[in-house]
Write a protein that holds these residues in place. Structure first.
Motif, PDB file in Angstrom:
ATOM      1  N   LEU A  28      29.521  48.971  44.929  1.00 50.66           N
ATOM      2  CA  LEU A  28      29.621  49.855  43.774  1.00 50.66           C
ATOM      3  C   LEU A  28      28.535  49.554  42.751  1.00 50.66           C
ATOM      4  O   LEU A  28      27.942  48.470  42.757  1.00 50.66           O
ATOM      5  CB  LEU A  28      30.991  49.676  43.099  1.00 50.66           C
ATOM      6  CG  LEU A  28      32.228  49.780  43.993  1.00 50.66           C
ATOM      7  CD1 LEU A  28      33.465  49.399  43.193  1.00 50.66           C
ATOM      8  CD2 LEU A  28      32.355  51.191  44.557  1.00 50.66           C
ATOM      9  N   ARG A  29      28.303  50.516  41.854  1.00 55.18           N
ATOM     10  CA  ARG A  29      27.412  50.263  40.721  1.00 55.18           C
ATOM     11  C   ARG A  29      27.954  49.084  39.928  1.00 55.18           C
ATOM     12  O   ARG A  29      29.170  48.997  39.682  1.00 55.18           O
ATOM     13  CB  ARG A  29      27.330  51.490  39.811  1.00 55.18           C
ATOM     14  CG  ARG A  29      26.623  52.677  40.416  1.00 55.18           C
ATOM     15  CD  ARG A  29      26.643  53.870  39.473  1.00 55.18           C
ATOM     16  NE  ARG A  29      25.879  53.604  38.241  1.00 55.18           N
ATOM     17  CZ  ARG A  29      26.413  53.478  37.033  1.00 55.18           C
ATOM     18  NH1 ARG A  29      27.727  53.555  36.862  1.00 55.18           N
ATOM     19  NH2 ARG A  29      25.646  53.268  35.988  1.00 55.18           N
TER      20      ARG A  29
ATOM     21  N   ARG B  26      28.117  48.374  36.899  1.00 56.38           N
ATOM     22  CA  ARG B  26      28.915  48.749  35.737  1.00 56.38           C
ATOM     23  C   ARG B  26      30.304  49.269  36.100  1.00 56.38           C
ATOM     24  O   ARG B  26      31.207  49.286  35.272  1.00 56.38           O
ATOM     25  CB  ARG B  26      28.187  49.815  34.910  1.00 56.38           C
ATOM     26  CG  ARG B  26      27.106  49.254  34.011  1.00 56.38           C
ATOM     27  CD  ARG B  26      26.570  50.302  33.062  1.00 56.38           C
ATOM     28  NE  ARG B  26      25.713  49.695  32.067  1.00 56.38           N
ATOM     29  CZ  ARG B  26      26.163  49.171  30.932  1.00 56.38           C
ATOM     30  NH1 ARG B  26      27.448  49.213  30.646  1.00 56.38           N
ATOM     31  NH2 ARG B  26      25.334  48.605  30.076  1.00 56.38           N
ATOM     32  N   ASP B  27      30.469  49.711  37.352  1.00 59.27           N
ATOM     33  CA  ASP B  27      31.747  50.291  37.755  1.00 59.27           C
ATOM     34  C   ASP B  27      32.717  49.267  38.342  1.00 59.27           C
ATOM     35  O   ASP B  27      33.904  49.554  38.488  1.00 59.27           O
ATOM     36  CB  ASP B  27      31.510  51.399  38.787  1.00 59.27           C
ATOM     37  CG  ASP B  27      30.769  52.591  38.202  1.00 59.27           C
ATOM     38  OD1 ASP B  27      30.781  52.734  36.968  1.00 59.27           O
ATOM     39  OD2 ASP B  27      30.170  53.356  38.983  1.00 59.27           O
TER      40      ASP B  27
ATOM     41  N   VAL C 211      35.778  48.444  36.269  1.00 68.49           N
ATOM     42  CA  VAL C 211      36.677  49.592  36.134  1.00 68.49           C
ATOM     43  C   VAL C 211      37.578  49.706  37.361  1.00 68.49           C
ATOM     44  O   VAL C 211      38.803  49.876  37.248  1.00 68.49           O
ATOM     45  CB  VAL C 211      35.871  50.892  35.941  1.00 68.49           C
ATOM     46  CG1 VAL C 211      36.806  52.096  35.911  1.00 68.49           C
ATOM     47  CG2 VAL C 211      35.045  50.820  34.658  1.00 68.49           C
ATOM     48  N   TYR C 212      36.997  49.576  38.544  1.00 68.67           N
ATOM     49  CA  TYR C 212      37.784  49.678  39.771  1.00 68.67           C
ATOM     50  C   TYR C 212      38.777  48.524  39.891  1.00 68.67           C
ATOM     51  O   TYR C 212      39.910  48.717  40.336  1.00 68.67           O
ATOM     52  CB  TYR C 212      36.863  49.700  40.993  1.00 68.67           C
ATOM     53  CG  TYR C 212      36.243  51.056  41.265  1.00 68.67           C
ATOM     54  CD1 TYR C 212      36.853  51.957  42.127  1.00 68.67           C
ATOM     55  CD2 TYR C 212      35.056  51.434  40.657  1.00 68.67           C
ATOM     56  CE1 TYR C 212      36.298  53.200  42.385  1.00 68.67           C
ATOM     57  CE2 TYR C 212      34.481  52.676  40.900  1.00 68.67           C
ATOM     58  CZ  TYR C 212      35.112  53.558  41.760  1.00 68.67           C
ATOM     59  OH  TYR C 212      34.554  54.792  41.997  1.00 68.67           O
TER      60      TYR C 212
ATOM     61  N   GLN D  98      41.688  48.952  37.328  1.00 68.20           N
ATOM     62  CA  GLN D  98      42.640  50.005  37.684  1.00 68.20           C
ATOM     63  C   GLN D  98      43.432  49.670  38.954  1.00 68.20           C
ATOM     64  O   GLN D  98      44.270  50.448  39.387  1.00 68.20           O
ATOM     65  CB  GLN D  98      41.908  51.335  37.865  1.00 68.20           C
ATOM     66  CG  GLN D  98      41.329  51.892  36.571  1.00 68.20           C
ATOM     67  CD  GLN D  98      40.653  53.234  36.757  1.00 68.20           C
ATOM     68  OE1 GLN D  98      40.622  53.793  37.849  1.00 68.20           O
ATOM     69  NE2 GLN D  98      40.099  53.766  35.683  1.00 68.20           N
TER      70      GLN D  98
ATOM     71  N   THR E 104      30.848  40.801  39.201  1.00 61.80           N
ATOM     72  CA  THR E 104      30.081  41.526  38.193  1.00 61.80           C
ATOM     73  C   THR E 104      29.616  40.535  37.135  1.00 61.80           C
ATOM     74  O   THR E 104      29.891  39.335  37.240  1.00 61.80           O
ATOM     75  CB  THR E 104      30.917  42.665  37.575  1.00 61.80           C
ATOM     76  OG1 THR E 104      30.081  43.483  36.768  1.00 61.80           O
ATOM     77  CG2 THR E 104      32.065  42.120  36.739  1.00 61.80           C
TER      78      THR E 104
ATOM     79  N   SER F 106      32.979  47.051  29.633  1.00 54.74           N
ATOM     80  CA  SER F 106      33.760  48.089  30.295  1.00 54.74           C
ATOM     81  C   SER F 106      35.087  48.351  29.588  1.00 54.74           C
ATOM     82  O   SER F 106      35.630  49.453  29.664  1.00 54.74           O
ATOM     83  CB  SER F 106      34.046  47.696  31.752  1.00 54.74           C
ATOM     84  OG  SER F 106      35.011  46.652  31.814  1.00 54.74           O
TER      85      SER F 106
ATOM     86  N   ALA G  81      37.765  47.233  30.589  1.00 51.19           N
ATOM     87  CA  ALA G  81      38.786  47.270  31.637  1.00 51.19           C
ATOM     88  C   ALA G  81      39.701  46.049  31.536  1.00 51.19           C
ATOM     89  O   ALA G  81      39.271  44.970  31.119  1.00 51.19           O
ATOM     90  CB  ALA G  81      38.117  47.298  33.013  1.00 51.19           C
TER      91      ALA G  81
END
Length: 280
Positions: free
Chosen positions: A48-49, A51-52, A55-56, A59, A67, A75, A77
């Motif tokens: 994944l990117r 930055r993402d 988030v993943y 969630q 990261t 983020s 998150a």
């Protein structure tokens, strides 16, 4: 099956993949693949990117991810930092033209350009500073010259890029970041424990080397004082001799100094061996 998010590009991607390989996990062969299943280890990787990733994980779509600490904080998150990974180190700082600002308080009422708006906003709020935080995806150092901002907040290594743009670094670091393993609090603790143990084993192996040497029995304590080891050395009598064979883990950064000092106290046949992985 444990689901792991890995950065698919950027400065964290290659070191993350290498760390996972050294920990015994297979990785994608096609750099464009977005998913890779390691059936042997019951793990599924998602690329994944950077930055993402947080988030993943936050969630609960994936269980853990690699990261940067800066990206995790920015983020917002609800993922949890679980383990420092020892690469991707960076420092986040403020910079501005000479005379514009010399402290965080001087930023009050000014425009701050950054790629990390949440991180900067939260940091300024800690000091009661209100500013107009301008989000940019790149070339933050050019924003002052282009009239977009008065101050920038960016990742700094040597500071050369900022100085070339006519900016001076000021104030204390906003954040010291590095690559981290993050997790969702709902993830399977047992599966994460296996991953954590493997990664810690590789990280420890990178920091230490194994040293073997022979030393006269009457100099053994002097030698042990030079190389006390990770916990304690293993000492074995040499057959038909008053010499002792010693095996010990020592910090990689100190290896040559330790070998010199061991030789000086009478140790001989001093050998240093690379470690691939350990469990301690």
């Amino acid at each position: 099956m444990l689901r792991i998010a890995v950065p698919n590009k950027g400065s964290l991607s290659e070191p993350a993949v290498q760390l996972l390989k050294e920990a015994g996990y297979s990785q994608r062969r096609d750099g464009r693949a977005l998913v890779h299943v390691d059936e042997r280890n019951d793990v599924e990787f998602f690329y994944l990117r950077p930055r993402d990733v947080a988030v993943y994980v936050g969630q609960g779509i994936v269980d853990v991810g690699i990261t940067g600490r800066d990206l995790l904080i920015d983020s917002g998150a609800p993922a949890i930092e679980h383990l420092e990974l020892g690469f991707g180190g960076s420092t986040f700082r403020y910079a501005a033209p000479a005379g514009v600002a010399a402290s965080v308080q001087d930023i009050h009422g000014k425009r701050v350009a950054t790629s990390y708006p949440r991180l900067v906003t939260e940091h300024l709020a800690q000091f009661g500073v209100e500013a107009d935080v301008v989000r940019l995806d790149g070339a933050v150092e050019s924003s002052v010259r282009l009239g977009v901002a008065d101050v920038v907040a960016d990742v700094v290594s040597t500071g050369t890029t900022l100085r070339a743009a006519g900016l001076d670094i000021f104030g204390d670091p906003i954040l010291k970041s590095e690559a981290v393993l993050i997790r969702d609090e709902r993830s399977d603790a047992e599966k994460i424990a296996v991953l954590t143990g493997r990664l810690r084993g590789v990280l420890t192996a990178r920091r230490f080397v194994l040293v073997d040497y022979d030393v006269p029995g009457d100099r053994l304590e002097e030698a042990i004082a030079v190389s006390p080891g990770f916990e304690a050395p293993t000492v074995t009598p040499l057959h038909g001799s008053d010499w002792q064979a010693v095996r010990v883990m020592v910090p990689r950064a100190d290896i040559n100094d330790i070998m010199d000092r061991l030789y000086a106290v009478g140790a001989r046949a001093i050998l240093a061996t690379e470690l691939l992985a350990v469990r301690v």
